[in-house]
Design a protein around this motif. Structure first.
Motif, PDB file in Angstrom:
ATOM      1  N   ASN A 190       0.829  -1.210   0.000  1.00  0.00           N
ATOM      2  CA  ASN A 190       0.000   0.000   0.000  1.00  0.00           C
ATOM      3  C   ASN A 190       0.864   1.260   0.000  1.00  0.00           C
ATOM      4  O   ASN A 190       0.516   2.267  -0.636  1.00  0.00           O
ATOM      5  CB  ASN A 190      -0.929  -0.007   1.211  1.00  0.00           C
ATOM      6  CG  ASN A 190      -2.066  -1.003   1.050  1.00  0.00           C
ATOM      7  OD1 ASN A 190      -2.382  -1.422  -0.057  1.00  0.00           O
ATOM      8  ND2 ASN A 190      -2.664  -1.410   2.162  1.00  0.00           N
ATOM      9  N   THR A 191       1.975   1.211   0.720  1.00  0.00           N
ATOM     10  CA  THR A 191       2.897   2.352   0.694  1.00  0.00           C
ATOM     11  C   THR A 191       3.418   2.596  -0.714  1.00  0.00           C
ATOM     12  O   THR A 191       3.473   3.742  -1.189  1.00  0.00           O
ATOM     13  CB  THR A 191       4.067   2.101   1.656  1.00  0.00           C
ATOM     14  OG1 THR A 191       3.568   2.045   2.996  1.00  0.00           O
ATOM     15  CG2 THR A 191       5.101   3.211   1.566  1.00  0.00           C
ATOM     16  N   GLY A 194       3.950   9.187   3.576  1.00  0.00           N
ATOM     17  CA  GLY A 194       2.980   9.688   2.615  1.00  0.00           C
ATOM     18  C   GLY A 194       3.674  10.108   1.330  1.00  0.00           C
ATOM     19  O   GLY A 194       4.903  10.145   1.227  1.00  0.00           O
ATOM     20  N   ALA A 213      -5.483   0.502  11.138  1.00  0.00           N
ATOM     21  CA  ALA A 213      -4.838   1.256  10.071  1.00  0.00           C
ATOM     22  C   ALA A 213      -5.431   2.647  10.059  1.00  0.00           C
ATOM     23  O   ALA A 213      -6.661   2.797  10.075  1.00  0.00           O
ATOM     24  CB  ALA A 213      -5.042   0.569   8.721  1.00  0.00           C
ATOM     25  N   SER A 214      -4.568   3.656  10.055  1.00  0.00           N
ATOM     26  CA  SER A 214      -5.051   5.037  10.111  1.00  0.00           C
ATOM     27  C   SER A 214      -3.997   5.964   9.527  1.00  0.00           C
ATOM     28  O   SER A 214      -2.823   5.600   9.369  1.00  0.00           O
ATOM     29  CB  SER A 214      -5.360   5.438  11.556  1.00  0.00           C
ATOM     30  OG  SER A 214      -4.190   5.335  12.359  1.00  0.00           O
ATOM     31  N   THR A 215      -4.443   7.187   9.232  1.00  0.00           N
ATOM     32  CA  THR A 215      -3.515   8.198   8.715  1.00  0.00           C
ATOM     33  C   THR A 215      -2.776   8.859   9.877  1.00  0.00           C
ATOM     34  O   THR A 215      -3.223   8.827  11.025  1.00  0.00           O
ATOM     35  CB  THR A 215      -4.278   9.265   7.916  1.00  0.00           C
ATOM     36  OG1 THR A 215      -5.272   9.867   8.769  1.00  0.00           O
ATOM     37  CG2 THR A 215      -4.979   8.645   6.714  1.00  0.00           C
ATOM     38  N   TRP A 240       0.721   7.048   6.575  1.00  0.00           N
ATOM     39  CA  TRP A 240      -0.183   5.939   6.902  1.00  0.00           C
ATOM     40  C   TRP A 240       0.503   5.022   7.894  1.00  0.00           C
ATOM     41  O   TRP A 240       1.689   4.725   7.777  1.00  0.00           O
ATOM     42  CB  TRP A 240      -0.548   5.178   5.632  1.00  0.00           C
ATOM     43  CG  TRP A 240      -1.681   4.209   5.791  1.00  0.00           C
ATOM     44  CD1 TRP A 240      -1.579   2.880   5.920  1.00  0.00           C
ATOM     45  CD2 TRP A 240      -3.078   4.512   5.836  1.00  0.00           C
ATOM     46  NE1 TRP A 240      -2.817   2.297   6.042  1.00  0.00           N
ATOM     47  CE2 TRP A 240      -3.762   3.293   5.988  1.00  0.00           C
ATOM     48  CE3 TRP A 240      -3.808   5.695   5.749  1.00  0.00           C
ATOM     49  CZ2 TRP A 240      -5.151   3.219   6.067  1.00  0.00           C
ATOM     50  CZ3 TRP A 240      -5.180   5.631   5.826  1.00  0.00           C
ATOM     51  CH2 TRP A 240      -5.842   4.397   5.985  1.00  0.00           C
TER      52      TRP A 240
END
Length: 391
Positions: A310-311, A340, A371-373, A379
Motif C-alpha cells: 500500500n505504501t 505519505g 490502520a489510520s492516517t 499511513w
C-alpha cells in the motif's frame, strides 16, 4: 409400481398358483357335483388375487363374498377363498391406515366366523371354555395376515425415513462442502492479492522507470537494469501464481496447506522490493521472530508485506517507510509507518482484499489490526498477535 407386463406378472403368478392349488385340493378332497362348484370358486378366488396389490379392498370384499357363497353351495369350496382373503387383508393392512385396517380385520373375522359356523362348529359361540379357546384362536389366525401387513408397512416407512435422512445428510454435506469451497476461494483470492499485488506494483513502477530513462535521460543502462529487475520480479510472480493454480485445479482442495515460508525472509524480500522501487524502508526484525509459531509469524509477515504494498501504491517513490517488529509480553507487535507521497498522486482503485483480508486473518488468531492516517499525511498500520494462545 410399473405399468405393463412387468408390473403385473407377480400378481398374475400368485393368482394362477393359488387357483391351481385350490382346484387341485377340491379334486382330491371332494367327490360329486359339489366338487365342480368348489373348483369354480377356488379358481375365482385365486384369479381375484391378480388385482390384490392395486385394489386390496375390492379384492377383500370379493373374497369375502366368495366365502359366503361357497359356504352355502359347497363347504370345501370356501377354503381357497379364505386363504386368498387372508392375503387381501394383509395387503389392506400394508396399504391402509389403522382405522381401515381394523375395519378390514372385522370384516374378515366376521366372514371367517360365518364359515366356521357353517361347517357345524356352533360350540364356538356356546360360551364354554372350548368355545372361548376356539374363538381366540380364530381371532388370532385372522389377525396374523393383518399383523404381517402392518409389519411390512412399518419396515417400508422406516426405510423411506432412512432414505430421507440420508438424502438430507447428503444435501447438508454438499452444502457444507460448497460453503467450505467458497470460503476457500475467498481465501485464495486474498492470498492472490497478498502474494502478487506488491510484485505487480513494483513491475509497473520499474516499467515506468525504464520508459522514463529511455525517453528523457537517454541512459540505457538504467533502463536495462530496471527491465532486468522487472523480469526477475515477473518470474517470481509466475512461480507464486503456479502454486496457487495447483490449488484451483484440484476441486477437492478445500483446505490446502499453509505455505511453509520463513516470516523474516518474507519481510526482508518485501522491504527489498519496495526499496528497489524507490521507497526508503528501514526494517527492524528481531531474531525472536523465528521462535514464534509459524502461523503467527506468517500472518505478521503478510501484514507487513500488504502494508508496504500500500505504501508503494499510494505514497510512491521518494516516500520514507519503517517496519518495526517486536516480541513483547507473549505477543508479536508490528508497526508499518510511511511518510505519505512526496507529491500528489492519482488515487488507485482498492482491490477489496488488502487490509480487510489481513484484518480477518489477524482476528482469527485472536489479534487486532488498526490502520489510520498520521498527522503528517502518512499511513500507519499496527497489529498485535498473541503468541501463547496459538502456540
Amino acid at each position: 409400481m410399473t405399468g405393463g407386463w412387468r408390473g403385473w406378472w407377480r400378481e398374475l403368478l400368485l393368482g394362477l398358483v393359488t387357483a391351481a392349488l385350490g382346484l387341485a385340493s377340491t379334486r382330491v378332497a371332494m367327490h360329486g357335483s359339489p366338487r365342480e362348484l368348489a373348483g369354480v370358486f377356488a379358481v375365482l378366488a385365486g384369479l381375484a388375487l391378480v388385482a390384490v396389490r392395486r385394489w386390496p379392498w375390492p379384492v377383500l370384499f370379493a373374497e369375502s363374498a366368495l366365502m359366503l357363497v361357497a359356504d352355502a353351495v359347497a363347504l370345501a369350496g370356501a377354503d381357497t377363498a379364505q386363504l386368498a382373503g387372508a392375503v387381501a387383508l394383509g395387503c389392506v393392512a400394508y396399504r391402509s391406515g389403522r382405522s381401515s385396517t381394523a375395519a378390514g380385520y372385522v370384516l374378515f373375522l366376521g366372514v371367517s366366523l360365518v364359515d366356521v359356523l357353517a361347517r357345524g362348529n356352533a360350540e364356538v359361540l356356546s360360551g364354554g371354555a372350548a368355545g372361548v379357546i376356539r374363538l381366540v384362536m380364530l381371532a388370532g389366525v385372522a389377525a396374523a395376515p393383518m399383523a404381517f401387513g402392518r409389519y411390512l408397512r412399518g419396515v417400508r416407512h422406516a426405510a423411506a425415513a432412512a432414505e430421507e435422512r440420508a438424502r438430507e445428510v447428503e444435501e447438508r454435506r454438499a452444502a457444507e462442502t460448497r460453503a467450505a469451497r467458497l470460503a476457500e476461494r475467498a481465501a485464495i483470492a486474498r492470498d492472490l492479492h497478498d502474494i502478487v499485488a506488491h510484485h505487480i506494483a513494483a513491475i509497473a513502477l520499474r516499467a515506468g522507470a525504464a520508459r522514463y530513462a529511455v525517453q528523457h535521460t537517454g541512459r540505457t543502462d538504467e533502463a536495462v537494469s530496471a527491465l532486468s529487475e522487472l523480469g526477475d520480479t515477473a518470474g517470481q510472480v509466475l512461480d507464486e501464481l503456479r502454486e496457487l493454480l495447483e490449488v484451483l485445479r484440484d476441486p477437492d482442495a478445500v483446505e490446502p496447506a499453509e505455505p511453509q515460508v520463513e516470516p523474516g525472509q518474507v519481510i526482508r524480500d518485501a522491504t527489498r522490493r519496495v526499496r528497489e522501487a524507490g521507497v526508503a524502508v528501514q526494517a527492524t526484525v528481531p531474531s525472536a521472530l523465528a521462535g514464534v509459531p509459524l502461523v503467527v509469524g506468517t500472518t505478521a509477515a503478510r501484514v507487513v508485506r500488504e502494508a508496504l504494498t500500500n505504501t508503494l501504491k499510494h505514497a510512491g517513490p521518494g516516500a520514507i517507510a519503517s517496519v518495526d517488529v517486536q516480541v513483547v509480553d507473549g505477543a508479536l507487535l508490528l508497526e508499518v509507518l510511511d511518510s505519505g507521497p512526496v507529491r500528489p498522486r492519482p488515487a488507485l482503485p482498492a482491490s477489496g482484499y488488502g487490509l480487510n483480508g489481513m484484518r480477518e486473518r489477524v482476528g482469527l488468531l485472536g489479534g487486532t489490526l488498526t490502520a489510520s492516517t498520521t498527522d503528517g499525511g502518512g499511513w500507519r498500520v499496527r497489529a498485535r498477535l498473541p503468541i501463547r494462545d496459538n502456540a
